[in-house]
Design a protein around this motif. Structure first.
Motif, PDB file in Angstrom:
ATOM      1  N   ALA A  91       0.837  -1.204   0.000  1.00 52.52           N
ATOM      2  CA  ALA A  91       0.000   0.000   0.000  1.00 52.52           C
ATOM      3  C   ALA A  91       0.872   1.254   0.000  1.00 52.52           C
ATOM      4  O   ALA A  91       0.566   2.243  -0.687  1.00 52.52           O
ATOM      5  N   ALA A  92       1.963   1.230   0.772  1.00 52.23           N
ATOM      6  CA  ALA A  92       2.851   2.389   0.823  1.00 52.23           C
ATOM      7  C   ALA A  92       3.506   2.634  -0.537  1.00 52.23           C
ATOM      8  O   ALA A  92       3.630   3.775  -0.986  1.00 52.23           O
ATOM      9  N   SER A  93       3.913   1.560  -1.212  1.00 53.00           N
ATOM     10  CA  SER A  93       4.528   1.700  -2.527  1.00 53.00           C
ATOM     11  C   SER A  93       3.568   2.350  -3.511  1.00 53.00           C
ATOM     12  O   SER A  93       3.962   3.219  -4.308  1.00 53.00           O
ATOM     13  N   ARG A  94       2.319   1.946  -3.451  1.00 53.77           N
ATOM     14  CA  ARG A  94       1.323   2.551  -4.349  1.00 53.77           C
ATOM     15  C   ARG A  94       1.040   3.999  -3.946  1.00 53.77           C
ATOM     16  O   ARG A  94       0.802   4.847  -4.817  1.00 53.77           O
ATOM     17  N   ARG A  95       1.054   4.284  -2.674  1.00 55.67           N
ATOM     18  CA  ARG A  95       0.847   5.669  -2.236  1.00 55.67           C
ATOM     19  C   ARG A  95       1.963   6.562  -2.761  1.00 55.67           C
ATOM     20  O   ARG A  95       1.711   7.642  -3.307  1.00 55.67           O
ATOM     21  N   VAL A 112       2.830   6.068 -21.555  1.00 55.15           N
ATOM     22  CA  VAL A 112       3.128   5.077 -20.514  1.00 55.15           C
ATOM     23  C   VAL A 112       2.697   5.597 -19.148  1.00 55.15           C
ATOM     24  O   VAL A 112       2.104   4.859 -18.345  1.00 55.15           O
ATOM     25  N   LEU A 113       2.970   6.858 -18.870  1.00 54.12           N
ATOM     26  CA  LEU A 113       2.539   7.431 -17.593  1.00 54.12           C
ATOM     27  C   LEU A 113       1.026   7.394 -17.469  1.00 54.12           C
ATOM     28  O   LEU A 113       0.478   7.085 -16.408  1.00 54.12           O
ATOM     29  N   ASP A 114       0.332   7.708 -18.557  1.00 50.56           N
ATOM     30  CA  ASP A 114      -1.126   7.677 -18.524  1.00 50.56           C
ATOM     31  C   ASP A 114      -1.634   6.275 -18.204  1.00 50.56           C
ATOM     32  O   ASP A 114      -2.549   6.103 -17.387  1.00 50.56           O
ATOM     33  N   ARG A 115      -1.041   5.272 -18.839  1.00 50.56           N
ATOM     34  CA  ARG A 115      -1.495   3.892 -18.600  1.00 50.56           C
ATOM     35  C   ARG A 115      -1.132   3.427 -17.190  1.00 50.56           C
ATOM     36  O   ARG A 115      -1.906   2.696 -16.564  1.00 50.56           O
ATOM     37  N   LEU A 116       0.025   3.833 -16.702  1.00 45.72           N
ATOM     38  CA  LEU A 116       0.397   3.463 -15.337  1.00 45.72           C
ATOM     39  C   LEU A 116      -0.598   4.020 -14.327  1.00 45.72           C
ATOM     40  O   LEU A 116      -0.903   3.381 -13.320  1.00 45.72           O
ATOM     41  N   GLY A 117      -1.116   5.186 -14.599  1.00 45.03           N
ATOM     42  CA  GLY A 117      -2.044   5.824 -13.671  1.00 45.03           C
ATOM     43  C   GLY A 117      -3.351   5.092 -13.506  1.00 45.03           C
ATOM     44  O   GLY A 117      -4.090   5.355 -12.553  1.00 45.03           O
ATOM     45  N   SER A 118      -3.639   4.151 -14.408  1.00 46.50           N
ATOM     46  CA  SER A 118      -4.905   3.425 -14.322  1.00 46.50           C
ATOM     47  C   SER A 118      -4.815   2.178 -13.442  1.00 46.50           C
ATOM     48  O   SER A 118      -5.804   1.479 -13.246  1.00 46.50           O
ATOM     49  N   ALA A 119      -3.636   1.890 -12.889  1.00 47.73           N
ATOM     50  CA  ALA A 119      -3.476   0.704 -12.038  1.00 47.73           C
ATOM     51  C   ALA A 119      -4.371   0.805 -10.812  1.00 47.73           C
ATOM     52  O   ALA A 119      -4.516   1.881 -10.218  1.00 47.73           O
ATOM     53  N   GLU A 120      -4.963  -0.309 -10.442  1.00 50.94           N
ATOM     54  CA  GLU A 120      -5.841  -0.316  -9.269  1.00 50.94           C
ATOM     55  C   GLU A 120      -5.050   0.040  -8.012  1.00 50.94           C
ATOM     56  O   GLU A 120      -4.040  -0.577  -7.701  1.00 50.94           O
ATOM     57  N   GLY A 121      -5.502   1.056  -7.297  1.00 48.73           N
ATOM     58  CA  GLY A 121      -4.790   1.503  -6.109  1.00 48.73           C
ATOM     59  C   GLY A 121      -3.651   2.446  -6.410  1.00 48.73           C
ATOM     60  O   GLY A 121      -3.035   2.997  -5.503  1.00 48.73           O
ATOM     61  N   GLY A 122      -3.366   2.640  -7.687  1.00 54.84           N
ATOM     62  CA  GLY A 122      -2.261   3.496  -8.087  1.00 54.84           C
ATOM     63  C   GLY A 122      -1.045   2.671  -8.479  1.00 54.84           C
ATOM     64  O   GLY A 122      -0.913   1.508  -8.100  1.00 54.84           O
ATOM     65  N   PRO A 123      -0.141   3.250  -9.254  1.00 55.44           N
ATOM     66  CA  PRO A 123       1.046   2.522  -9.716  1.00 55.44           C
ATOM     67  C   PRO A 123       2.114   2.437  -8.631  1.00 55.44           C
ATOM     68  O   PRO A 123       2.203   3.293  -7.757  1.00 55.44           O
ATOM     69  N   HIS A 124       2.926   1.392  -8.690  1.00 57.72           N
ATOM     70  CA  HIS A 124       4.055   1.280  -7.758  1.00 57.72           C
ATOM     71  C   HIS A 124       5.109   2.331  -8.098  1.00 57.72           C
ATOM     72  O   HIS A 124       5.355   2.648  -9.260  1.00 57.72           O
ATOM     73  N   GLN A 125       5.744   2.842  -7.063  1.00 57.01           N
ATOM     74  CA  GLN A 125       6.689   3.948  -7.227  1.00 57.01           C
ATOM     75  C   GLN A 125       7.834   3.650  -8.189  1.00 57.01           C
ATOM     76  O   GLN A 125       8.157   4.497  -9.034  1.00 57.01           O
TER      77      GLN A 125
END
Length: 228
Positions: A91-95, A112-125
């Motif tokens: 959870a912290a990594s996604r935050r 790529v940034l746009d697609r990463l932003g659609s990850a559930e809970g947010g993208p990993h850092q």
């Protein structure tokens, strides 16, 4: 010098890094880190385990082109998630990823940034970091090095803030450990070149039991300075 990469290295880049101690806060609370020597030992251990994982995934994310399909990003996200046992640390990594993504997209906008932003809970850092390095004109090796740098900086900053260590001596600790980063990124049987071509399931998966246990314990604490 690539000015875009310097921007990402700058601690003032508003990506929420000041809220991450890379586990140092929990290590301090249980007495594992108490001075410069134990902080250096801790940093070397983290660079050789979770640091390698972050560097590998940042490098792989930096190698993705603008036409990369969402399924590839989903697989990369799933493989990184599988390497973090503690739910609190995932959870912290996604935050941290959401914070970096939000700051990064204000400067660079890429598919790529746009697609990463659609990850559930947010993208990993680390995945966001890799994509941002590419957007800034850097290479996968730059991304791996920056991932290591961010980890080292988080550990060093936390040591100063939590233990009141001399900033100069902590800077010396970082300098002493810098050779570890160079070695990891250049290993003949691994390193960045290997990370860019290996199947995703074969990317590094090193970690530490105590790291995961303390991360989960820290995540449930109501008295803390750092998120993780």
């Amino acid at each position: 010098v690539n000015s875009g990469l310097m921007f990402l290295v700058d601690g003032r880049f508003p990506a929420g890094g000041h809220t991450n101690s890379a586990g140092v806060e929990a290590a301090v609370r249980v007495g594992d880190v108490v001075d410069d020597a134990t902080l250096e030992r801790y940093l070397r251990g983290r660079l050789a385990t979770t640091g390698v994982v972050d560097a590998a995934f940042a490098a792989r994310a930096a190698s993705l082109g603008p036409a990369t399909e969402s399924t590839v990003l989903d697989e990369l996200d799933a493989e990184y998630s599988a390497r973090i046992m503690a739910p609190a640390l995932r959870a912290a990594s996604r935050r941290f990823g959401r914070q970096m993504h939000r700051a990064g997209r204000a400067v660079w906008a890429t598919p790529v940034l746009d697609r990463l932003g659609s990850a559930e809970g947010g993208p990993h850092q680390p995945l966001v970091l890799g994509a941002l390095v590419t957007a800034a004109g850097g290479t996968p090796r730059d991304a791996a090095g920056l991932a290591m740098h961010h980890l080292s900086a988080a550990v060093a900053t936390a040591g100063v803030r939590l233990l009141g260590l001399d900033p100069m001596s902590v800077a010396a600790v970082q300098a002493n450990v810098a050779a570890d980063t160079d070695r990891i990124l250049s290993e003949s049987d691994g390193g960045v070149d290997r990370w860019l071509t290996a199947p995703l399931r074969e990317l590094p998966a090193s970690g530490g039991t105590l790291t995961e246990i303390l991360g989960e314990w820290h995540g449930g604490s109501t008295q803390r300075m750092f998120v993780a």
